[in-house]
Design an enzyme around this catalytic site. Structure first.
Site, mmCIF file in Angstrom:
data_model
loop_
_atom_site.group_PDB
_atom_site.id
_atom_site.type_symbol
_atom_site.label_atom_id
_atom_site.label_comp_id
_atom_site.label_asym_id
_atom_site.label_seq_id
_atom_site.Cartn_x
_atom_site.Cartn_y
_atom_site.Cartn_z
ATOM 1 N N SER A 60 -48.630 -20.065 106.810
ATOM 2 C CA SER A 60 -50.070 -20.301 106.718
ATOM 3 C C SER A 60 -50.604 -20.805 108.054
ATOM 4 O O SER A 60 -49.902 -21.487 108.796
ATOM 5 C CB SER A 60 -50.379 -21.346 105.661
HETATM 6 N N1 SAH Z 1 -46.628 -22.901 102.467
HETATM 7 C C1 SAH Z 1 -46.180 -21.811 103.274
HETATM 8 C C2 SAH Z 1 -46.943 -20.552 102.937
HETATM 9 C C3 SAH Z 1 -46.042 -19.400 102.724
HETATM 10 S S1 SAH Z 1 -46.788 -17.925 102.095
HETATM 11 C C4 SAH Z 1 -46.252 -22.188 104.746
HETATM 12 O O1 SAH Z 1 -46.674 -23.295 105.073
HETATM 13 O O2 SAH Z 1 -45.855 -21.404 105.578
HETATM 14 C C5 SAH Z 1 -46.496 -18.100 100.347
HETATM 15 C C6 SAH Z 1 -45.081 -18.194 99.873
HETATM 16 O O3 SAH Z 1 -45.091 -18.163 98.446
HETATM 17 C C7 SAH Z 1 -44.152 -17.055 100.293
HETATM 18 O O4 SAH Z 1 -43.067 -17.583 100.975
HETATM 19 C C8 SAH Z 1 -43.722 -16.402 98.971
HETATM 20 O O5 SAH Z 1 -42.385 -15.943 98.980
HETATM 21 C C9 SAH Z 1 -43.899 -17.553 97.999
HETATM 22 N N2 SAH Z 1 -44.064 -17.191 96.586
HETATM 23 C C10 SAH Z 1 -44.780 -16.188 96.040
HETATM 24 N N3 SAH Z 1 -44.681 -16.179 94.696
HETATM 25 C C11 SAH Z 1 -43.875 -17.241 94.362
HETATM 26 C C12 SAH Z 1 -43.375 -17.765 93.129
HETATM 27 N N4 SAH Z 1 -43.669 -17.206 91.941
HETATM 28 N N5 SAH Z 1 -42.583 -18.838 93.179
HETATM 29 C C13 SAH Z 1 -42.240 -19.424 94.362
HETATM 30 N N6 SAH Z 1 -42.670 -18.964 95.555
HETATM 31 C C14 SAH Z 1 -43.482 -17.872 95.560
#
Ligand code: SAH
Length: 211
Positions: A60
């Protein structure tokens, strides 16, 4: 953190503070958590844009991380936070700087491994990260003061609301009619949840099952 990294994190925190209102605690966290540790390309580490990481996922933007962190209304009373979608781990690390304990769930196993390495490299010990489908939450350590979804949902699983304390806040990007909005839910009583729309956002989708 070396002095150049510190300077760059400070500048990033200032840039964010110029754009949105942030609390002193969040400002400190942004200045103190190494952004380069989590961002894959050092040349872009401090950009206020999201960037691709492993497994077609995104780290993000630090501005988004700041917006989500502020939406959680973190104060001294907050002891634990659950993040669904830990990805790179940067958002969890920011939260871990502000609260006693962070629990995080990530569905992509490779990302779990990478994030754990980042936490270890920075000596962060108050994040527990688990490889699972976040829709189920993490019952063992519930209830939580705050729950943050870092991937966009069309519906919040009832199990997540069940794991939120009374008086707690859940923040999630939610899709509606082709757009996404940050929605802030307040759990007023076991059966009463209010919600507030904090404006448009852009996240990857919440996906069921693990990888
Ligand atoms: N908080 C992160 C954002 C990553 S993008 C940061 O600071 O970089 C969102 C993330 O959610 C991805 O890594 C994706 O694999 C995860 N994700 C999507 N669906 C999910 C689920 N059902 N359970 C756990 N993680 C999930």
């Amino acid at each position: 953190m070396d002095s150049l990294e510190k300077l760059r994190c400070e500048k990033m925190a200032e840039e964010i503070a110029d754009k949105i209102a942030i609390s002193p605690a969040l400002y400190d966290a942004l200045k103190s958590v190494s952004r380069s540790e989590f961002a894959p390309f050092s040349a872009h580490a401090f950009s206020l844009n999201a960037q691709p990481i492993l497994a077609s996922q995104w780290i993000s933007s630090p501005l988004t991380v700041a917006r989500m962190s502020m939406a959680l209304d973190i104060d001294e009373s907050v002891e634990n936070v659950l993040e669904i979608g830990c990805g790179s781990g940067y958002q969890s690390a920011i939260l871990a700087y502000m609260v006693r304990r962070v629990f995080a769930v990530e569905r992509v196993e490779r990302l779990v491994g990478e994030a754990k390495k980042h936490f270890a490299n920075l000596g962060i010990r108050n994040i527990n990260l688990r490889h699972d489908d976040g829709n189920v939450g993490w019952r063992e350590f519930a209830p939580y003061d705050r729950i943050l979804l870092s991937a966009c949902a069309s519906k919040i699983d009832d199990r997540l609301f069940a794991q939120l304390k009374i008086g707690g806040i859940l923040v999630a990007p939610m899709s509606e009619g082709g757009a996404q909005y940050i929605i802030k839910f307040h759990k007023i009583s076991p059966s009463e949840i209010s919600q507030e729309n904090l404006g448009a956002c852009e996240f990857v989708p919440l996906i069921s099952g693990i990888q």
